[in-house]
Write a protein that holds these residues in place. Sequence first.
Motif, PDB file in Angstrom:
ATOM      1  N   ILE A  51       0.851  -1.113   0.036  1.00 17.52           N
ATOM      2  CA  ILE A  51      -0.068   0.045   0.134  1.00 17.52           C
ATOM      3  C   ILE A  51       1.044   1.428  -0.298  1.00 17.52           C
ATOM      4  O   ILE A  51       0.661   2.189  -0.911  1.00 17.52           O
ATOM      5  N   LEU A  52       1.946   1.536   0.735  1.00 11.61           N
ATOM      6  CA  LEU A  52       2.753   2.689   0.908  1.00 11.61           C
ATOM      7  C   LEU A  52       4.042   2.563   0.568  1.00 11.61           C
ATOM      8  O   LEU A  52       4.601   3.371   0.131  1.00 11.61           O
ATOM      9  N   GLY A  53       4.783   1.316   0.210  1.00 11.23           N
ATOM     10  CA  GLY A  53       6.042   1.207  -0.220  1.00 11.23           C
ATOM     11  C   GLY A  53       6.925   1.564   0.851  1.00 11.23           C
ATOM     12  O   GLY A  53       7.978   1.989   0.746  1.00 11.23           O
ATOM     13  N   PHE A  54       6.612   1.387   2.398  1.00 10.53           N
ATOM     14  CA  PHE A  54       7.473   1.688   3.250  1.00 10.53           C
ATOM     15  C   PHE A  54       8.406   0.622   3.319  1.00 10.53           C
ATOM     16  O   PHE A  54       8.008  -0.509   3.267  1.00 10.53           O
ATOM     17  N   ASN A 178      -8.556   6.531  -9.106  1.00 11.82           N
ATOM     18  CA  ASN A 178      -7.758   7.521  -9.513  1.00 11.82           C
ATOM     19  C   ASN A 178      -7.161   7.120 -10.870  1.00 11.82           C
ATOM     20  O   ASN A 178      -6.522   6.232 -11.133  1.00 11.82           O
ATOM     21  N   MET A 179      -7.752   7.889 -11.922  1.00 12.67           N
ATOM     22  CA  MET A 179      -7.407   7.477 -13.189  1.00 12.67           C
ATOM     23  C   MET A 179      -5.964   7.789 -13.750  1.00 12.67           C
ATOM     24  O   MET A 179      -5.643   7.173 -14.761  1.00 12.67           O
ATOM     25  N   ASN A 180      -5.087   8.193 -13.027  1.00 11.18           N
ATOM     26  CA  ASN A 180      -3.680   8.553 -13.128  1.00 11.18           C
ATOM     27  C   ASN A 180      -2.890   7.364 -12.523  1.00 11.18           C
ATOM     28  O   ASN A 180      -1.721   7.567 -12.641  1.00 11.18           O
ATOM     29  N   TYR A 181      -3.470   6.364 -11.978  1.00 15.52           N
ATOM     30  CA  TYR A 181      -2.934   5.094 -11.030  1.00 15.52           C
ATOM     31  C   TYR A 181      -2.172   4.465 -12.013  1.00 15.52           C
ATOM     32  O   TYR A 181      -2.750   3.969 -13.128  1.00 15.52           O
ATOM     33  N   THR A 182      -0.817   3.943 -12.113  1.00 17.45           N
ATOM     34  CA  THR A 182      -0.329   2.910 -12.818  1.00 17.45           C
ATOM     35  C   THR A 182       0.344   1.783 -12.172  1.00 17.45           C
ATOM     36  O   THR A 182       0.374   2.048 -10.687  1.00 17.45           O
ATOM     37  N   GLN A 183       0.473   0.698 -12.410  1.00 19.68           N
ATOM     38  CA  GLN A 183       0.578  -0.476 -12.021  1.00 19.68           C
ATOM     39  C   GLN A 183       2.023  -0.316 -10.922  1.00 19.68           C
ATOM     40  O   GLN A 183       2.399  -0.997 -10.152  1.00 19.68           O
ATOM     41  N   ASP A 184       3.087   0.560 -11.411  1.00 16.68           N
ATOM     42  CA  ASP A 184       4.261   0.709 -10.708  1.00 16.68           C
ATOM     43  C   ASP A 184       4.233   1.508  -9.335  1.00 16.68           C
ATOM     44  O   ASP A 184       5.244   1.902  -8.543  1.00 16.68           O
ATOM     45  N   MET A 185       3.206   1.934  -9.245  1.00 16.02           N
ATOM     46  CA  MET A 185       2.943   3.208  -7.890  1.00 16.02           C
ATOM     47  C   MET A 185       2.414   2.253  -6.848  1.00 16.02           C
ATOM     48  O   MET A 185       1.794   1.151  -7.009  1.00 16.02           O
ATOM     49  N   PRO A 186       2.813   2.523  -5.728  1.00 11.85           N
ATOM     50  CA  PRO A 186       2.095   1.954  -4.363  1.00 11.85           C
ATOM     51  C   PRO A 186       0.599   2.042  -4.336  1.00 11.85           C
ATOM     52  O   PRO A 186       0.040   2.979  -4.978  1.00 11.85           O
ATOM     53  N   HIS A 187      -0.179   1.078  -3.823  1.00 12.36           N
ATOM     54  CA  HIS A 187      -1.475   0.938  -3.944  1.00 12.36           C
ATOM     55  C   HIS A 187      -2.355   2.034  -3.490  1.00 12.36           C
ATOM     56  O   HIS A 187      -3.487   2.299  -3.686  1.00 12.36           O
ATOM     57  N   VAL A 188      -1.515   2.958  -2.689  1.00 13.81           N
ATOM     58  CA  VAL A 188      -2.217   4.091  -1.919  1.00 13.81           C
ATOM     59  C   VAL A 188      -2.837   5.191  -2.988  1.00 13.81           C
ATOM     60  O   VAL A 188      -3.631   5.673  -2.712  1.00 13.81           O
ATOM     61  N   TYR A 189      -2.064   4.972  -4.164  1.00 14.08           N
ATOM     62  CA  TYR A 189      -2.460   5.925  -5.111  1.00 14.08           C
ATOM     63  C   TYR A 189      -3.604   5.635  -6.083  1.00 14.08           C
ATOM     64  O   TYR A 189      -4.226   6.289  -6.946  1.00 14.08           O
ATOM     65  N   ARG A 190      -4.138   4.496  -5.914  1.00 11.51           N
ATOM     66  CA  ARG A 190      -5.204   3.922  -6.689  1.00 11.51           C
ATOM     67  C   ARG A 190      -6.653   4.435  -6.269  1.00 11.51           C
ATOM     68  O   ARG A 190      -7.298   4.248  -7.308  1.00 11.51           O
ATOM     69  N   TRP A 191      -6.849   4.946  -5.256  1.00 13.67           N
ATOM     70  CA  TRP A 191      -8.078   5.154  -4.943  1.00 13.67           C
ATOM     71  C   TRP A 191      -7.996   6.889  -4.528  1.00 13.67           C
ATOM     72  O   TRP A 191      -7.331   7.387  -4.188  1.00 13.67           O
ATOM     73  N   THR A 192      -9.293   7.595  -4.987  1.00 17.37           N
ATOM     74  CA  THR A 192      -9.543   9.060  -4.579  1.00 17.37           C
ATOM     75  C   THR A 192     -10.462   8.994  -3.278  1.00 17.37           C
ATOM     76  O   THR A 192     -11.667   8.631  -3.455  1.00 17.37           O
ATOM     77  N   SER A 193      -9.849   9.161  -1.908  1.00 20.72           N
ATOM     78  CA  SER A 193     -10.491   9.340  -0.820  1.00 20.72           C
ATOM     79  C   SER A 193     -11.776  10.306  -0.944  1.00 20.72           C
ATOM     80  O   SER A 193     -11.643  11.214  -1.572  1.00 20.72           O
ATOM     81  N   ARG A 194     -12.744   9.815  -0.055  1.00 19.00           N
ATOM     82  CA  ARG A 194     -13.918  10.812  -0.096  1.00 19.00           C
ATOM     83  C   ARG A 194     -14.350  11.021   1.258  1.00 19.00           C
ATOM     84  O   ARG A 194     -13.945  10.455   2.045  1.00 19.00           O
TER      85      ARG A 194
END
Length: 270
Positions: A51-54, A178-194
Motif C-alpha cells: 500500500i505505502l511502499g514503506f 484514481n485515473m492516473n494510477y499505474t501499476q508501478d505505484m504503491p496502491h495508496v495512489y489507486r483510490w481517491t479518498s472521499r
Amino acid sequence: MSGLAHLIRCTYRFVNKIVVSSFVERWQPETNTFHLTVGDMTITLDDVVTILGFPIVGKSISVQKLSERGAIALVVNTLEIDAQEVRHEMSSARGNLVRLEWLRAHFHNVTDNDSMERIACADLTTISSYTWGVAALAYLYRQKGYASRSGMKKIAGYMTLLEEWIYEHFRGFQPHLNMNYTQDMPHVYRWTSRREFGEKTQLQAFREELDRLFETRTRVAEMSIRITQLRFTTIYLITHPFIEVGYKDSVQHPDILYYAIDAIEQFLQD
C-alpha cells in the motif's frame, strides 16, 4: 534523501471518519485483528509494503521516552524554531508532539529554490535505512486498541494506511479509482479518498453491511495445479462478492510464495 517524500503526495487530506469508525469498533486488542462475521482480518507488513511502499527491513526504530524539556530541545535544535513557540505548541497539543498544521504554518513557503541553510534542518541521509513500515504498523495497532475502548472518540496513527487497507479488501467501501494510477505505484495512489455525509445513518449502513458478510466456498472442478511434482485435480477457493482477499495484480512477494510452496512439499512428503 529520506525515502519518505512521497507521503506528501499520497496522504489523504481528509480522514473518512465513518469508514474508519465502522472497522475500529470491531478491533480486538487481544489479537490485534478486526473481528468480522467471516473471521478475523488484520493489516500485515505485506499490506504496508504494497500500500505505502514503506521499508520493513532495516534498522529498528527504538527511542527513549523524552521528557518535556528534551522534546522541546529536540524540536528547537532540529527545526530552529523559538523554544517559547515550541513550548506553547506542545501545551496546545497536550503532549510531547507538534501538530501537522503547525509545521505547515512554519514551512509552507519553503521551496527548492531556497538556500540550503533554510532547507536543511537535519541530516536525512540515514532516515531511509530504518524500518518505518514496522513502526507505523505497530503504532497503528496500539492506537486502534485505545480507540476501541468504550467512550473513546479519537484515534491517532497513520489513518491513510488503515483507510486504504479497507478500500483494498472491501469492495463496498471503495471510492472512485484514481485515473492516473499505474501499476508501478504503491496502491495508496489507486483510490481517491472521499468524505461521507449523514454520519449516523451512513455508519449504521456500514455496520449492517459488515454484519451481512458471509463466507462461501466454491468448488472449482477439473482444474489442476502443478507445484513441482505435486498435482491437485480439485481446489477450493474462498470467494466473496464483498471482500478482496488478496491483491489481484500480481504476486507481491514471490520469495514468500516460494517458501510456502517448500513448506507444503515438506509437509506432504512427511
